[in-house]
Design an enzyme around this catalytic site. Structure first.
Site, PDB file in Angstrom:
ATOM      1  N   ASP A  22      53.283  30.577  28.636  1.00  0.00           N
ATOM      2  CA  ASP A  22      52.607  30.973  27.429  1.00  0.00           C
ATOM      3  C   ASP A  22      53.295  31.798  26.030  1.00  0.00           C
ATOM      4  O   ASP A  22      53.743  32.497  25.810  1.00  0.00           O
ATOM      5  CB  ASP A  22      51.742  32.537  27.277  1.00  0.00           C
ATOM      6  CG  ASP A  22      50.544  31.730  28.960  1.00  0.00           C
ATOM      7  OD1 ASP A  22      49.652  30.441  28.764  1.00  0.00           O
ATOM      8  OD2 ASP A  22      49.843  33.327  28.849  1.00  0.00           O
ATOM      9  N   GLU A  70      47.452  30.269  26.258  1.00  0.00           N
ATOM     10  CA  GLU A  70      46.169  31.046  26.876  1.00  0.00           C
ATOM     11  C   GLU A  70      45.860  31.024  25.316  1.00  0.00           C
ATOM     12  O   GLU A  70      46.450  30.932  24.344  1.00  0.00           O
ATOM     13  CB  GLU A  70      47.333  32.429  26.835  1.00  0.00           C
ATOM     14  CG  GLU A  70      45.917  33.356  26.860  1.00  0.00           C
ATOM     15  CD  GLU A  70      45.913  34.964  27.566  1.00  0.00           C
ATOM     16  OE1 GLU A  70      46.464  35.478  27.774  1.00  0.00           O
ATOM     17  OE2 GLU A  70      44.769  35.499  27.545  1.00  0.00           O
ATOM     18  N   LYS A 127      44.723  27.439  29.304  1.00  0.00           N
ATOM     19  CA  LYS A 127      43.634  28.542  30.060  1.00  0.00           C
ATOM     20  C   LYS A 127      43.190  29.766  29.379  1.00  0.00           C
ATOM     21  O   LYS A 127      43.654  29.987  28.360  1.00  0.00           O
ATOM     22  CB  LYS A 127      44.553  29.243  31.038  1.00  0.00           C
ATOM     23  CG  LYS A 127      45.901  29.720  30.816  1.00  0.00           C
ATOM     24  CD  LYS A 127      46.571  30.396  31.375  1.00  0.00           C
ATOM     25  CE  LYS A 127      48.308  31.082  30.526  1.00  0.00           C
ATOM     26  NZ  LYS A 127      47.466  32.454  30.352  1.00  0.00           N
ATOM     27  N   LYS A 130      44.506  35.078  31.768  1.00  0.00           N
ATOM     28  CA  LYS A 130      45.865  35.128  32.319  1.00  0.00           C
ATOM     29  C   LYS A 130      46.316  34.450  33.793  1.00  0.00           C
ATOM     30  O   LYS A 130      47.218  34.338  32.374  1.00  0.00           O
ATOM     31  CB  LYS A 130      46.201  36.817  32.095  1.00  0.00           C
ATOM     32  CG  LYS A 130      44.913  37.513  31.443  1.00  0.00           C
ATOM     33  CD  LYS A 130      45.574  37.872  30.018  1.00  0.00           C
ATOM     34  CE  LYS A 130      44.420  38.780  29.303  1.00  0.00           C
ATOM     35  NZ  LYS A 130      45.233  38.265  27.634  1.00  0.00           N
ATOM     36  N   VAL A 155      55.500  34.301  29.830  1.00  0.00           N
ATOM     37  CA  VAL A 155      55.230  35.451  29.194  1.00  0.00           C
ATOM     38  C   VAL A 155      53.905  35.842  29.352  1.00  0.00           C
ATOM     39  O   VAL A 155      53.584  34.806  29.295  1.00  0.00           O
ATOM     40  CB  VAL A 155      55.232  35.970  27.176  1.00  0.00           C
ATOM     41  CG1 VAL A 155      56.993  36.125  27.618  1.00  0.00           C
ATOM     42  CG2 VAL A 155      54.642  34.994  26.533  1.00  0.00           C
ATOM     43  N   THR A 156      53.344  37.126  29.733  1.00  0.00           N
ATOM     44  CA  THR A 156      54.705  38.018  29.581  1.00  0.00           C
ATOM     45  C   THR A 156      54.284  38.538  30.740  1.00  0.00           C
ATOM     46  O   THR A 156      53.785  38.638  32.114  1.00  0.00           O
ATOM     47  CB  THR A 156      53.815  39.857  28.867  1.00  0.00           C
ATOM     48  OG1 THR A 156      52.730  40.016  29.147  1.00  0.00           O
ATOM     49  CG2 THR A 156      53.771  39.689  27.239  1.00  0.00           C
ATOM     50  N   CYS A 160      50.381  37.750  32.074  1.00  0.00           N
ATOM     51  CA  CYS A 160      50.268  36.349  32.350  1.00  0.00           C
ATOM     52  C   CYS A 160      50.915  35.979  33.864  1.00  0.00           C
ATOM     53  O   CYS A 160      50.689  35.130  34.146  1.00  0.00           O
ATOM     54  CB  CYS A 160      49.910  35.062  31.492  1.00  0.00           C
ATOM     55  SG  CYS A 160      48.678  35.460  30.379  1.00  0.00           S
ATOM     56  N   GLN A 200      58.015  44.674  49.206  1.00  0.00           N
ATOM     57  CA  GLN A 200      56.855  44.794  50.866  1.00  0.00           C
ATOM     58  C   GLN A 200      58.038  43.554  51.008  1.00  0.00           C
ATOM     59  O   GLN A 200      56.888  42.372  51.522  1.00  0.00           O
ATOM     60  CB  GLN A 200      55.350  44.632  50.414  1.00  0.00           C
ATOM     61  CG  GLN A 200      55.436  46.628  50.351  1.00  0.00           C
ATOM     62  CD  GLN A 200      53.881  46.528  49.906  1.00  0.00           C
ATOM     63  OE1 GLN A 200      53.546  47.011  50.976  1.00  0.00           O
ATOM     64  NE2 GLN A 200      53.137  46.347  48.932  1.00  0.00           N
TER      65      GLN A 200
HETATM   66  C1  C5J Z   1      49.751  36.608  28.082  1.00  0.00           C
HETATM   67  C2  C5J Z   1      49.219  38.561  27.504  1.00  0.00           C
HETATM   68  N1  C5J Z   1      50.086  35.214  28.062  1.00  0.00           N
HETATM   69  N2  C5J Z   1      49.621  39.859  27.567  1.00  0.00           N
HETATM   70  N3  C5J Z   1      48.886  37.168  27.829  1.00  0.00           N
HETATM   71  O1  C5J Z   1      50.778  37.419  29.212  1.00  0.00           O
HETATM   72  O2  C5J Z   1      47.662  38.801  26.209  1.00  0.00           O
END
Ligand code: C5J
Length: 220
Positions: A22, A70, A127, A130, A155-156, A160, A200
Protein backbone atom coordinates in the site's frame (compact mmCIF):
# COMPACT_ATOMS: atom_id res chain seq x y z
CA UNK A 1 21.67 -16.08 7.65
CA UNK A 2 20.15 -12.63 7.96
CA UNK A 3 20.75 -10.67 11.14
CA UNK A 4 17.33 -9.82 12.58
CA UNK A 5 15.17 -10.32 15.67
CA UNK A 6 14.30 -12.42 17.60
CA UNK A 7 17.07 -14.54 15.99
CA UNK A 8 18.80 -14.80 12.59
CA UNK A 9 16.65 -15.93 9.68
CA UNK A 10 17.89 -18.60 7.25
CA UNK A 11 17.11 -16.65 4.09
CA UNK A 12 15.95 -18.89 1.26
CA UNK A 13 16.27 -16.64 -1.78
CA UNK A 14 14.95 -19.27 -4.20
CA UNK A 15 11.64 -19.30 -2.31
CA UNK A 16 11.43 -15.66 -1.21
CA UNK A 17 9.37 -12.75 -2.51
CA UNK A 18 9.33 -9.04 -1.77
CA UNK A 19 5.88 -7.80 -0.74
CA UNK A 20 5.38 -4.01 -0.78
CA UNK A 21 2.17 -3.01 0.93
CA UNK A 22 0.00 0.00 0.00
CA UNK A 23 2.70 2.56 -0.86
CA UNK A 24 -0.08 4.67 -2.39
CA UNK A 25 -0.22 8.38 -3.08
CA UNK A 26 -3.22 8.93 -0.80
CA UNK A 27 -1.30 7.57 2.20
CA UNK A 28 2.14 9.07 1.45
CA UNK A 29 1.87 12.28 -0.53
CA UNK A 30 1.62 15.68 1.17
CA UNK A 31 -1.58 16.57 -0.73
CA UNK A 32 -3.30 13.23 -0.18
CA UNK A 33 -6.07 11.76 1.96
CA UNK A 34 -3.77 10.88 4.90
CA UNK A 35 -2.47 14.44 5.04
CA UNK A 36 -6.00 15.86 4.73
CA UNK A 37 -6.90 13.91 7.89
CA UNK A 38 -4.16 15.83 9.70
CA UNK A 39 -1.49 13.13 9.63
CA UNK A 40 2.21 13.86 9.29
CA UNK A 41 3.07 11.99 6.10
CA UNK A 42 6.81 12.50 6.62
CA UNK A 43 6.63 9.63 9.14
CA UNK A 44 5.60 7.34 6.28
CA UNK A 45 7.83 8.93 3.67
CA UNK A 46 10.94 7.90 5.64
CA UNK A 47 10.30 4.36 4.41
CA UNK A 48 10.44 5.32 0.72
CA UNK A 49 14.19 5.51 0.14
CA UNK A 50 15.14 2.29 2.03
CA UNK A 51 12.28 0.48 0.27
CA UNK A 52 13.50 1.78 -3.10
CA UNK A 53 16.95 0.33 -2.35
CA UNK A 54 15.45 -3.03 -1.38
CA UNK A 55 13.29 -3.01 -4.51
CA UNK A 56 16.33 -2.33 -6.70
CA UNK A 57 18.26 -5.16 -5.03
CA UNK A 58 15.31 -7.57 -5.28
CA UNK A 59 14.86 -6.81 -8.98
CA UNK A 60 18.59 -7.32 -9.60
CA UNK A 61 18.41 -10.66 -7.74
CA UNK A 62 15.33 -11.63 -9.78
CA UNK A 63 13.15 -12.06 -6.72
CA UNK A 64 9.40 -12.08 -7.25
CA UNK A 65 8.16 -8.57 -6.38
CA UNK A 66 4.51 -8.07 -5.48
CA UNK A 67 2.80 -4.75 -4.78
CA UNK A 68 -0.53 -4.23 -3.05
CA UNK A 69 -3.02 -1.36 -3.08
CA UNK A 70 -5.91 -0.86 -0.69
CA UNK A 71 -9.02 0.25 -2.55
CA UNK A 72 -12.46 -0.48 -3.87
CA UNK A 73 -14.41 -0.83 -7.08
CA UNK A 74 -15.76 2.49 -8.42
CA UNK A 75 -19.34 1.32 -7.71
CA UNK A 76 -18.23 0.50 -4.11
CA UNK A 77 -19.90 -2.91 -4.37
CA UNK A 78 -16.97 -4.49 -2.48
CA UNK A 79 -16.99 -1.88 0.29
CA UNK A 80 -18.60 -3.25 3.46
CA UNK A 81 -21.06 -0.70 4.88
CA UNK A 82 -19.28 -0.98 8.25
CA UNK A 83 -15.97 0.04 6.63
CA UNK A 84 -17.68 2.96 4.85
CA UNK A 85 -19.27 4.19 8.09
CA UNK A 86 -16.17 3.80 10.27
CA UNK A 87 -14.68 7.02 11.58
CA UNK A 88 -17.74 9.16 10.80
CA UNK A 89 -15.52 11.06 8.37
CA UNK A 90 -16.84 14.05 6.40
CA UNK A 91 -14.90 12.70 3.43
CA UNK A 92 -14.35 8.95 3.64
CA UNK A 93 -13.87 6.03 1.27
CA UNK A 94 -15.54 6.67 -2.08
CA UNK A 95 -15.96 10.40 -1.48
CA UNK A 96 -14.02 13.12 -3.28
CA UNK A 97 -10.61 13.73 -1.74
CA UNK A 98 -7.62 15.85 -2.74
CA UNK A 99 -6.53 13.21 -5.29
CA UNK A 100 -9.86 11.97 -6.60
CA UNK A 101 -12.27 9.54 -4.93
CA UNK A 102 -10.69 8.19 -1.77
CA UNK A 103 -9.39 4.59 -1.97
CA UNK A 104 -11.18 3.96 -5.26
CA UNK A 105 -9.42 2.01 -8.00
CA UNK A 106 -8.40 4.07 -10.99
CA UNK A 107 -8.24 7.35 -9.05
CA UNK A 108 -4.89 9.24 -8.82
CA UNK A 109 -4.66 8.86 -5.04
CA UNK A 110 -5.00 5.08 -5.31
CA UNK A 111 -1.84 4.83 -7.44
CA UNK A 112 1.45 3.58 -6.06
CA UNK A 113 3.92 6.45 -5.59
CA UNK A 114 6.23 7.08 -8.56
CA UNK A 115 9.38 6.19 -6.58
CA UNK A 116 8.16 2.59 -6.16
CA UNK A 117 6.07 2.16 -9.30
CA UNK A 118 5.64 -1.47 -10.37
CA UNK A 119 7.31 -2.60 -13.59
CA UNK A 120 5.99 -5.08 -16.15
CA UNK A 121 5.72 -8.59 -14.72
CA UNK A 122 5.32 -7.52 -11.08
CA UNK A 123 1.87 -8.52 -9.81
CA UNK A 124 -0.23 -5.75 -8.27
CA UNK A 125 -2.81 -7.04 -5.79
CA UNK A 126 -5.88 -4.85 -5.38
CA UNK A 127 -7.22 -5.58 -1.93
CA UNK A 128 -10.46 -4.38 -0.40
CA UNK A 129 -9.32 -5.05 3.17
CA UNK A 130 -6.40 -4.38 5.43
CA UNK A 131 -4.90 -7.85 5.01
CA UNK A 132 -3.47 -8.66 1.57
CA UNK A 133 -4.80 -12.24 1.65
CA UNK A 134 -8.44 -11.33 2.29
CA UNK A 135 -10.51 -11.52 -0.92
CA UNK A 136 -7.45 -11.60 -3.20
CA UNK A 137 -5.47 -14.16 -5.21
CA UNK A 138 -2.20 -13.41 -3.38
CA UNK A 139 -1.98 -16.86 -1.75
CA UNK A 140 -2.51 -18.60 -5.12
CA UNK A 141 0.17 -16.46 -6.79
CA UNK A 142 2.68 -17.19 -4.02
CA UNK A 143 1.98 -20.93 -3.90
CA UNK A 144 2.12 -21.27 -7.68
CA UNK A 145 5.59 -19.70 -7.58
CA UNK A 146 6.75 -21.87 -4.65
CA UNK A 147 7.18 -18.91 -2.31
CA UNK A 148 7.68 -19.68 1.40
CA UNK A 149 9.29 -16.47 2.70
CA UNK A 150 8.06 -12.89 2.43
CA UNK A 151 10.18 -9.79 2.83
CA UNK A 152 7.67 -7.16 3.89
CA UNK A 153 7.79 -3.38 3.36
CA UNK A 154 5.00 -0.80 3.30
CA UNK A 155 2.40 1.11 5.27
CA UNK A 156 1.08 1.30 7.81
CA UNK A 157 3.03 -0.76 10.31
CA UNK A 158 0.19 -1.49 12.70
CA UNK A 159 -2.64 -1.75 10.18
CA UNK A 160 -2.08 -3.30 6.75
CA UNK A 161 1.47 -4.54 7.42
CA UNK A 162 0.54 -6.21 10.71
CA UNK A 163 -2.71 -7.66 9.38
CA UNK A 164 -0.98 -9.08 6.32
CA UNK A 165 1.89 -10.57 8.32
CA UNK A 166 -0.56 -12.27 10.66
CA UNK A 167 -2.53 -13.67 7.71
CA UNK A 168 0.69 -14.86 6.07
CA UNK A 169 1.94 -16.49 9.27
CA UNK A 170 -1.30 -18.47 9.62
CA UNK A 171 -0.87 -19.68 6.04
CA UNK A 172 2.64 -20.96 6.77
CA UNK A 173 4.79 -18.19 5.28
CA UNK A 174 7.87 -16.89 7.09
CA UNK A 175 7.83 -13.09 7.17
CA UNK A 176 10.75 -10.73 7.62
CA UNK A 177 9.51 -7.17 8.21
CA UNK A 178 12.10 -4.48 7.44
CA UNK A 179 11.69 -1.86 10.13
CA UNK A 180 13.20 0.99 8.11
CA UNK A 181 10.90 0.11 5.17
CA UNK A 182 7.60 0.31 7.05
CA UNK A 183 5.94 3.35 8.58
CA UNK A 184 3.05 4.65 10.64
CA UNK A 185 1.50 8.05 11.34
CA UNK A 186 1.82 7.10 15.02
CA UNK A 187 5.39 6.42 16.26
CA UNK A 188 4.14 4.46 19.28
CA UNK A 189 2.01 2.16 17.10
CA UNK A 190 4.97 1.67 14.74
CA UNK A 191 7.16 0.63 17.66
CA UNK A 192 4.55 -1.65 19.21
CA UNK A 193 3.51 -3.06 15.83
CA UNK A 194 7.08 -4.24 15.28
CA UNK A 195 7.46 -5.51 18.82
CA UNK A 196 4.29 -7.57 18.52
CA UNK A 197 5.62 -9.34 15.42
CA UNK A 198 8.92 -10.40 16.95
CA UNK A 199 7.70 -11.06 20.53
CA UNK A 200 7.45 -14.52 22.07
CA UNK A 201 10.18 -15.99 19.89
CA UNK A 202 8.81 -14.39 16.71
CA UNK A 203 5.15 -15.18 17.14
CA UNK A 204 4.29 -13.66 13.74
CA UNK A 205 7.74 -13.37 12.16
CA UNK A 206 11.07 -11.58 12.17
CA UNK A 207 11.99 -7.88 12.25
CA UNK A 208 15.24 -6.61 10.74
CA UNK A 209 16.72 -3.75 8.78
CA UNK A 210 17.14 -3.38 5.04
CA UNK A 211 20.93 -3.44 4.83
CA UNK A 212 21.56 -7.09 5.84
CA UNK A 213 18.86 -8.16 3.40
CA UNK A 214 20.35 -6.09 0.59
CA UNK A 215 23.75 -7.63 1.35
CA UNK A 216 22.25 -11.15 1.25
CA UNK A 217 20.54 -10.38 -2.07
CA UNK A 218 23.90 -9.33 -3.50
CA UNK A 219 25.50 -12.70 -2.68
CA UNK A 220 25.30 -15.23 -5.49
C1 C5J B 1 -3.12 0.76 5.49
C2 C5J B 1 -4.87 2.00 6.56
N1 C5J B 1 -2.59 0.50 4.32
N2 C5J B 1 -4.10 2.42 7.56
N3 C5J B 1 -4.36 1.31 5.51
O1 C5J B 1 -2.50 0.53 6.52
O2 C5J B 1 -6.05 2.28 6.53
Amino acid sequence: MIDCEPYPLAFDRAHAALLIIDMQRDFLEPGGFGAALGNDVSLLRRAIEPTRRVLTAARAAELLVIHTREGHRPDLSDLPPAKKARGRLKAGIGDRGPMGRILVRGEPGHDIIAELAPVAGEPVIDKPGKGAFHATDLDAILRNRGIAQLIVCGVTTEVCVNTTVREANDRGYECLVLEDCVGSYFPEFHEMGLRMIKAQGGIFGWVGRSQPLIAALGER
